[in-house]
Design a protein around this motif. Sequence first.
Motif, PDB file in Angstrom:
ATOM      1  N   ALA A  59       4.040   1.700   2.791  1.00 39.99           N
ATOM      2  CA  ALA A  59       5.203   2.577   2.660  1.00 39.99           C
ATOM      3  C   ALA A  59       4.955   3.596   1.553  1.00 39.99           C
ATOM      4  CB  ALA A  59       6.449   1.762   2.334  1.00 39.99           C
ATOM      5  N   ALA A  60       5.458   4.785   1.758  1.00 36.56           N
ATOM      6  CA  ALA A  60       5.325   5.838   0.750  1.00 36.56           C
ATOM      7  C   ALA A  60       6.256   5.597  -0.438  1.00 36.56           C
ATOM      8  CB  ALA A  60       5.628   7.202   1.370  1.00 36.56           C
ATOM      9  N   LEU A  61       7.352   4.890  -0.214  1.00 34.14           N
ATOM     10  CA  LEU A  61       8.409   4.824  -1.221  1.00 34.14           C
ATOM     11  C   LEU A  61       8.593   3.454  -1.864  1.00 34.14           C
ATOM     12  CD1 LEU A  61      11.107   6.993   0.635  1.00 34.14           C
ATOM     13  CD2 LEU A  61       9.312   7.745  -0.936  1.00 34.14           C
ATOM     14  N   CYS A 108      -2.427   1.894  -4.627  1.00 40.65           N
ATOM     15  CA  CYS A 108      -1.932   3.257  -4.499  1.00 40.65           C
ATOM     16  C   CYS A 108      -3.089   4.154  -4.066  1.00 40.65           C
ATOM     17  CB  CYS A 108      -1.343   3.744  -5.819  1.00 40.65           C
ATOM     18  SG  CYS A 108      -0.635   5.393  -5.669  1.00 40.65           S
ATOM     19  N   ILE A 109      -2.907   4.814  -2.951  1.00 43.28           N
ATOM     20  CA  ILE A 109      -3.921   5.718  -2.419  1.00 43.28           C
ATOM     21  C   ILE A 109      -3.681   7.088  -3.034  1.00 43.28           C
ATOM     22  CG2 ILE A 109      -4.945   6.704  -0.333  1.00 43.28           C
ATOM     23  CD1 ILE A 109      -5.036   3.576  -0.503  1.00 43.28           C
ATOM     24  N   VAL A 149       0.874  -1.170   0.000  1.00 52.01           N
ATOM     25  CA  VAL A 149       0.000   0.000   0.000  1.00 52.01           C
ATOM     26  C   VAL A 149       0.910   1.218   0.000  1.00 52.01           C
ATOM     27  CG1 VAL A 149      -1.746   1.327   1.254  1.00 52.01           C
ATOM     28  CG2 VAL A 149      -1.881  -1.173   1.200  1.00 52.01           C
ATOM     29  N   THR A 150       0.731   2.072  -1.008  1.00 48.74           N
ATOM     30  CA  THR A 150       1.593   3.239  -1.148  1.00 48.74           C
ATOM     31  C   THR A 150       0.768   4.469  -1.507  1.00 48.74           C
ATOM     32  OG1 THR A 150       3.710   3.988  -2.080  1.00 48.74           O
ATOM     33  CG2 THR A 150       2.163   2.894  -3.610  1.00 48.74           C
ATOM     34  N   GLY A 151       1.425   5.573  -1.555  1.00 46.00           N
ATOM     35  CA  GLY A 151       0.827   6.862  -1.881  1.00 46.00           C
ATOM     36  C   GLY A 151       1.757   7.938  -1.350  1.00 46.00           C
TER      37      GLY A 151
END
Length: 178
Positions: free
Chosen positions: A125-127, A142-143, A21-23
């Motif tokens: 994680a964002a990255l 992806c949020i 899960v990212t964004g």
Amino acid sequence: KCSFKYKSNSNNYFRMIKIGVTGVIGSGKSTAVKYFSSLGVPVFIADNYAKKLMNEDVFLKSEIIKLIGDNAYQNNELNRQYISDVIFKDEKSLKFINDLVHPKVREEYVKWLQKQDFNYCVYEAALIFENKSESDFDKILCIKTPIDEIYKRLKSRANYSKFKIDLILNSQIDQDVK
């Protein structure tokens, strides 16, 4: 099929579906993973492990102090505000910190994965794309959030200025690209 190749004693390890899960910062990743967690799904939050490692790993601490100086820690605790003020203004420092911390977080993730016994797990994680770790996951969510909402959240949550938010967002892949 996921290309995550680490040996494990658990047969379920290789069958477990790994969801990333990212964004971008402030997009709502934490809110999304709380839903999975409420269902009993194991959730690994990379940022929490990064902070823990940066506080406890002697090698990481010494390298961060070498790069940023003694102000990187106050009372032997990570001075996140100071570090973010420094690294988001200097691309080389940001890359150095990311290259130093993220492999250690990945090691922790592998150890954590080997202890899980569920049909799937979530890694937040964002990255993910920035670290080129997308092949570690079977699926990536992806949020995406309207940019004005991101500014509002970060202003109220962390009292970040527009300038600081822009620095952080510019260091991440644009959410439309993710």
